[in-house]
Design a protein around this motif. Structure first.
Motif, PDB file in Angstrom:
ATOM      1  N   ASN A 149       5.186  -7.360  17.333  1.00  0.00           N
ATOM      2  CA  ASN A 149       5.426  -6.920  15.962  1.00  0.00           C
ATOM      3  C   ASN A 149       6.322  -7.918  15.263  1.00  0.00           C
ATOM      4  OD1 ASN A 149       4.069  -4.355  15.780  1.00  0.00           O
ATOM      5  ND2 ASN A 149       5.560  -3.630  17.274  1.00  0.00           N
ATOM      6  N   SER A 150       6.052  -8.096  13.997  1.00  0.00           N
ATOM      7  CA  SER A 150       6.972  -8.826  13.143  1.00  0.00           C
ATOM      8  C   SER A 150       7.332  -7.865  12.018  1.00  0.00           C
ATOM      9  CB  SER A 150       6.329 -10.112  12.614  1.00  0.00           C
ATOM     10  OG  SER A 150       5.313  -9.811  11.688  1.00  0.00           O
ATOM     11  N   ARG A 151       8.059  -8.338  11.075  1.00  0.00           N
ATOM     12  CA  ARG A 151       8.499  -7.455   9.997  1.00  0.00           C
ATOM     13  C   ARG A 151       7.327  -6.914   9.174  1.00  0.00           C
ATOM     14  NH1 ARG A 151      13.043  -9.028   5.498  1.00  0.00           N
ATOM     15  NH2 ARG A 151      13.086  -7.008   4.485  1.00  0.00           N
ATOM     16  N   TYR A 152       6.345  -7.759   8.901  1.00  0.00           N
ATOM     17  CA  TYR A 152       5.245  -7.374   8.023  1.00  0.00           C
ATOM     18  C   TYR A 152       3.887  -7.287   8.706  1.00  0.00           C
ATOM     19  CZ  TYR A 152       8.741  -8.552   4.536  1.00  0.00           C
ATOM     20  OH  TYR A 152       9.889  -8.604   3.798  1.00  0.00           O
ATOM     21  N   PHE A 153       3.799  -7.648   9.985  1.00  0.00           N
ATOM     22  CA  PHE A 153       2.504  -7.692  10.660  1.00  0.00           C
ATOM     23  C   PHE A 153       2.613  -7.201  12.098  1.00  0.00           C
ATOM     24  CE2 PHE A 153       2.538 -10.955   7.428  1.00  0.00           C
ATOM     25  CZ  PHE A 153       1.375 -10.687   6.738  1.00  0.00           C
ATOM     26  N   ARG A 157      -4.601  -7.538  -1.114  1.00  0.00           N
ATOM     27  CA  ARG A 157      -5.120  -7.625   0.260  1.00  0.00           C
ATOM     28  C   ARG A 157      -5.703  -9.004   0.537  1.00  0.00           C
ATOM     29  NH1 ARG A 157      -7.550  -2.828  -1.419  1.00  0.00           N
ATOM     30  NH2 ARG A 157      -9.610  -3.710  -1.098  1.00  0.00           N
ATOM     31  N   ASN A 158      -6.416  -9.568  -0.426  1.00  0.00           N
ATOM     32  CA  ASN A 158      -6.995 -10.901  -0.234  1.00  0.00           C
ATOM     33  C   ASN A 158      -5.931 -11.986  -0.169  1.00  0.00           C
ATOM     34  OD1 ASN A 158      -9.632 -10.020  -0.077  1.00  0.00           O
ATOM     35  ND2 ASN A 158      -9.905 -10.089  -2.300  1.00  0.00           N
ATOM     36  N   LEU A 210      -6.369 -17.452  23.110  1.00  0.00           N
ATOM     37  CA  LEU A 210      -6.195 -16.033  22.824  1.00  0.00           C
ATOM     38  C   LEU A 210      -7.163 -15.586  21.740  1.00  0.00           C
ATOM     39  CD1 LEU A 210      -2.293 -15.767  22.525  1.00  0.00           C
ATOM     40  CD2 LEU A 210      -3.692 -15.004  24.443  1.00  0.00           C
ATOM     41  N   ASP A 211      -7.562 -14.327  21.820  1.00  0.00           N
ATOM     42  CA  ASP A 211      -8.213 -13.664  20.701  1.00  0.00           C
ATOM     43  C   ASP A 211      -7.121 -12.821  20.055  1.00  0.00           C
ATOM     44  OD1 ASP A 211     -10.654 -14.751  21.289  1.00  0.00           O
ATOM     45  OD2 ASP A 211     -11.407 -12.991  22.348  1.00  0.00           O
ATOM     46  N   ILE A 212      -6.903 -13.026  18.766  1.00  0.00           N
ATOM     47  CA  ILE A 212      -5.779 -12.403  18.066  1.00  0.00           C
ATOM     48  C   ILE A 212      -6.302 -11.592  16.889  1.00  0.00           C
ATOM     49  CG2 ILE A 212      -3.621 -12.841  16.835  1.00  0.00           C
ATOM     50  CD1 ILE A 212      -3.716 -15.677  18.226  1.00  0.00           C
ATOM     51  N   VAL A 213      -5.817 -10.369  16.766  1.00  0.00           N
ATOM     52  CA  VAL A 213      -6.119  -9.537  15.604  1.00  0.00           C
ATOM     53  C   VAL A 213      -4.789  -9.258  14.915  1.00  0.00           C
ATOM     54  CG1 VAL A 213      -7.002  -7.344  14.742  1.00  0.00           C
ATOM     55  CG2 VAL A 213      -8.133  -8.478  16.658  1.00  0.00           C
ATOM     56  N   VAL A 214      -4.708  -9.602  13.644  1.00  0.00           N
ATOM     57  CA  VAL A 214      -3.489  -9.396  12.861  1.00  0.00           C
ATOM     58  C   VAL A 214      -3.704  -8.205  11.936  1.00  0.00           C
ATOM     59  CG1 VAL A 214      -1.868 -10.423  11.230  1.00  0.00           C
ATOM     60  CG2 VAL A 214      -3.004 -11.864  12.922  1.00  0.00           C
ATOM     61  N   ASN A 215      -2.843  -7.198  12.072  1.00  0.00           N
ATOM     62  CA  ASN A 215      -2.847  -6.036  11.184  1.00  0.00           C
ATOM     63  C   ASN A 215      -1.676  -6.188  10.225  1.00  0.00           C
ATOM     64  OD1 ASN A 215      -4.839  -5.032  12.788  1.00  0.00           O
ATOM     65  ND2 ASN A 215      -3.821  -3.097  13.236  1.00  0.00           N
ATOM     66  N   ALA A 216      -1.941  -6.049   8.954  1.00  0.00           N
ATOM     67  CA  ALA A 216      -0.870  -6.098   7.963  1.00  0.00           C
ATOM     68  C   ALA A 216      -0.244  -4.711   7.832  1.00  0.00           C
ATOM     69  CB  ALA A 216      -1.413  -6.554   6.623  1.00  0.00           C
ATOM     70  N   LYS A 217       1.064  -4.683   7.698  1.00  0.00           N
ATOM     71  CA  LYS A 217       1.773  -3.437   7.445  1.00  0.00           C
ATOM     72  C   LYS A 217       1.899  -3.247   5.934  1.00  0.00           C
ATOM     73  CE  LYS A 217       4.629  -3.824  11.602  1.00  0.00           C
ATOM     74  NZ  LYS A 217       6.002  -3.941  12.112  1.00  0.00           N
ATOM     75  N   PRO A 218       2.027  -2.020   5.465  1.00  0.00           N
ATOM     76  CA  PRO A 218       2.144  -1.783   4.018  1.00  0.00           C
ATOM     77  C   PRO A 218       3.307  -2.528   3.362  1.00  0.00           C
ATOM     78  CG  PRO A 218       1.679   0.265   5.152  1.00  0.00           C
ATOM     79  CD  PRO A 218       1.921  -0.767   6.213  1.00  0.00           C
ATOM     80  N   GLU A 219       4.372  -2.793   4.112  1.00  0.00           N
ATOM     81  CA  GLU A 219       5.527  -3.508   3.560  1.00  0.00           C
ATOM     82  C   GLU A 219       5.167  -4.929   3.129  1.00  0.00           C
ATOM     83  OE1 GLU A 219       5.743  -2.287   6.915  1.00  0.00           O
ATOM     84  OE2 GLU A 219       6.420  -0.347   6.186  1.00  0.00           O
ATOM     85  N   ALA A 220       4.124  -5.500   3.716  1.00  0.00           N
ATOM     86  CA  ALA A 220       3.730  -6.871   3.396  1.00  0.00           C
ATOM     87  C   ALA A 220       3.263  -6.995   1.948  1.00  0.00           C
ATOM     88  CB  ALA A 220       2.627  -7.343   4.341  1.00  0.00           C
ATOM     89  N   ALA A 221       2.671  -5.942   1.418  1.00  0.00           N
ATOM     90  CA  ALA A 221       2.168  -5.985   0.045  1.00  0.00           C
ATOM     91  C   ALA A 221       3.299  -6.045  -0.974  1.00  0.00           C
ATOM     92  CB  ALA A 221       1.288  -4.772  -0.228  1.00  0.00           C
ATOM     93  N   GLN A 222       4.445  -5.476  -0.642  1.00  0.00           N
ATOM     94  CA  GLN A 222       5.567  -5.430  -1.573  1.00  0.00           C
ATOM     95  C   GLN A 222       6.524  -6.607  -1.413  1.00  0.00           C
ATOM     96  OE1 GLN A 222       5.208  -3.069  -3.763  1.00  0.00           O
ATOM     97  NE2 GLN A 222       3.464  -2.316  -2.582  1.00  0.00           N
ATOM     98  N   ALA A 223       6.402  -7.323  -0.308  1.00  0.00           N
ATOM     99  CA  ALA A 223       7.355  -8.395  -0.003  1.00  0.00           C
ATOM    100  C   ALA A 223       7.059  -9.653  -0.815  1.00  0.00           C
ATOM    101  CB  ALA A 223       7.293  -8.725   1.485  1.00  0.00           C
ATOM    102  N   ARG A 232      -7.017  -0.756   2.984  1.00  0.00           N
ATOM    103  CA  ARG A 232      -6.605  -0.222   1.684  1.00  0.00           C
ATOM    104  C   ARG A 232      -5.296   0.545   1.798  1.00  0.00           C
ATOM    105  NH1 ARG A 232     -10.756   2.840  -1.704  1.00  0.00           N
ATOM    106  NH2 ARG A 232      -9.050   2.604  -3.167  1.00  0.00           N
ATOM    107  N   ARG A 233      -4.930   0.919   2.992  1.00  0.00           N
ATOM    108  CA  ARG A 233      -3.655   1.598   3.197  1.00  0.00           C
ATOM    109  C   ARG A 233      -2.491   0.643   2.915  1.00  0.00           C
ATOM    110  NH1 ARG A 233      -0.203   2.659   7.627  1.00  0.00           N
ATOM    111  NH2 ARG A 233      -1.383   1.121   8.799  1.00  0.00           N
ATOM    112  N   VAL A 234      -2.717  -0.652   3.110  1.00  0.00           N
ATOM    113  CA  VAL A 234      -1.690  -1.655   2.823  1.00  0.00           C
ATOM    114  C   VAL A 234      -1.452  -1.721   1.326  1.00  0.00           C
ATOM    115  CG1 VAL A 234      -1.153  -4.115   2.921  1.00  0.00           C
ATOM    116  CG2 VAL A 234      -2.187  -2.994   4.886  1.00  0.00           C
TER     117      VAL A 234
END
Length: 114
Positions: free
Chosen positions: A29-33, A62-63, A83-96, A53-55
């Protein structure tokens, strides 16, 4: 540092590939992802993204996050293990602020090497 060109081979696609990464249950985990990852049989890292869309309801936000994730991956791709990596954005990333999001991404990639 020069960014490597993203090719079709460096993109994680298909439900089965994403499911394999999520089943591995390795994450950082990171702060936004949130980074989910699994060892890959290929000789390079691959990237998948999940920015829902929850982000943020606005597609432009989102783009922008997807572009930032993709570009930071290009910069780090040469130094990442297989590695195969999947990055999920957290809702906080949209406001940062963009600079904070960018810094967060660049700081997170080296932690996947450990």
């Amino acid at each position: 540092m020069r960014a490597a060109k993203t090719t079709r081979a460096s993109v994680l696609s298909g439900k089965a590939a994403f499911d394999r990464v999520f089943v591995a249950r390795l994450k950082r985990n990171s702060r936004y992802f949130r980074f989910h990852f699994a060892a890959s049989e290929l000789d390079h890292a691959r990237l998948g993204m999940a920015v829902s869309r929850r982000v943020d309801k606005r597609s432009v936000v989102r783009n922008r996050l997807r572009r930032q994730i993709r570009q930071s991956f290009r910069l780090a791709m040469a130094t990442l293990p297989n590695l195969d990596i999947v990055v999920n954005a957290k809702p906080e990333a949209a406001q940062a602020p963009r600079g904070e999001v960018w810094r967060d991404l660049l700081d997170a990639w080296p932690r996947l090497r450990a």
